[in-house]
Design an enzyme around this catalytic site. Structure first.
Site, short mmCIF file in Angstrom:
data_model
loop_
_atom_site.label_atom_id
_atom_site.label_comp_id
_atom_site.label_asym_id
_atom_site.label_seq_id
_atom_site.Cartn_x
_atom_site.Cartn_y
_atom_site.Cartn_z
N LYS A 199 -23.70 -25.93 11.68
CA LYS A 199 -24.10 -24.69 12.35
C LYS A 199 -23.39 -23.50 11.75
O LYS A 199 -24.02 -22.49 11.40
CB LYS A 199 -23.81 -24.80 13.86
N ASP A 244 -28.41 -24.04 16.66
CA ASP A 244 -27.39 -23.99 17.70
C ASP A 244 -28.03 -24.37 19.04
O ASP A 244 -29.20 -24.70 19.11
CB ASP A 244 -26.79 -22.59 17.78
#
Length: 215
Positions: A121, A140
């Site tokens: 991420k 995310d």
DNA sequence: ATCCCGAGGG
DNA sequence: CCCTCTGGAT
């Protein structure tokens, strides 16, 4: 499966709703953004932005962070949670960038993932926002939840699968901004606990809303 | 009790 | 796949 036309309609509506696609972690220096994203793990950006001014004032350069005392860093970031792991990661990653990457944030997924505390991420966010690489998908919590509800993915929570599935349907030049807009929409409308479907203009293309209507 | 722009380890 | 790490807000 969503049609090409439906995907484009969703993209256009998101652009209308959130023209700027701004990242809510406003840090000009790449390493400041990198560590802010690390701090944002299971923590709101709002809280991250509360602790970083003092942290970056105390340690004004990457070199200063590389030489920082971990337990002192802990006191600055305590309220963001996971503070031991985060403090250790920040100092270790700063050291690595100073010693092995000429004091710069790496620009490839492979090198970014070698930094302690940097996962997919964080790496994707850097690749997209700092280096403007095409085809970047930041999977995310908001992106995973909303694209699942919309029906752009098969509903998996696995970030790698979400990345792959979104890359299949999003134009490479659009994907990064699209993910930023997922975050904005996730805060304003498509919340985790109580999504505000009546006020959501994405409803015509949303699988979640369609299902709730049929039931 | 659940969620917040996760990462690392088993 | 699972679990743990942690604080703050709702």
């Amino acid at each position: 499966m969503k049609s090409k036309m439906e995907i484009q309609s969703i993209i256009e509506e998101l652009k209308r709703l959130y023209p700027d696609a701004l990242c809510s972690l406003p840090y000009p220096k790449p390493y400041e953004l990198l560590f802010a994203v690390r701090l944002a793990a299971q923590c709101t950006d709002e809280r991250v932005n509360m602790v970083t001014p003092a942290l970056y004032a105390r340690y004004p350069t990457l070199e200063a962070l590389a030489e920082a005392d971990v337990s002192e860093v802990e006191t600055y970031i305590h309220s963001t949670g996971f503070f031991r792991a985060k403090a250790k990661d920040i100092v270790a990653a700063a050291k690595m960038m100073v010693e092995q990457y000429d004091g710069k944030v790496p620009d490839t997924m492979e090198e970014l993932l070698k930094l302690p505390g940097v996962g997919r991420k964080t790496a994707n966010l850097i690749l997209g926002d700092v280096y403007h690489k095409p085809g970047v998908v930041v999977a995310d919590t908001h992106c995973i939840r909303i694209t699942g509800r919309l029906g752009l993915t098969d509903g998996t929570k696995d970030p790698v699968k979400v990345e792959q599935q979104l890359r299949q349907v999003l134009p490479p030049e659009e994907s990064n901004d699209f993910c930023h807009r997922m975050v904005l929409h996730g805060r304003a409308v498509c919340m985790a606990r109580k999504p505000d479907c009546p006020n959501c203009t994405l409803r015509p293309w949303c699988s979640l809303f369609t299902q709730s209507q049929e039931a």
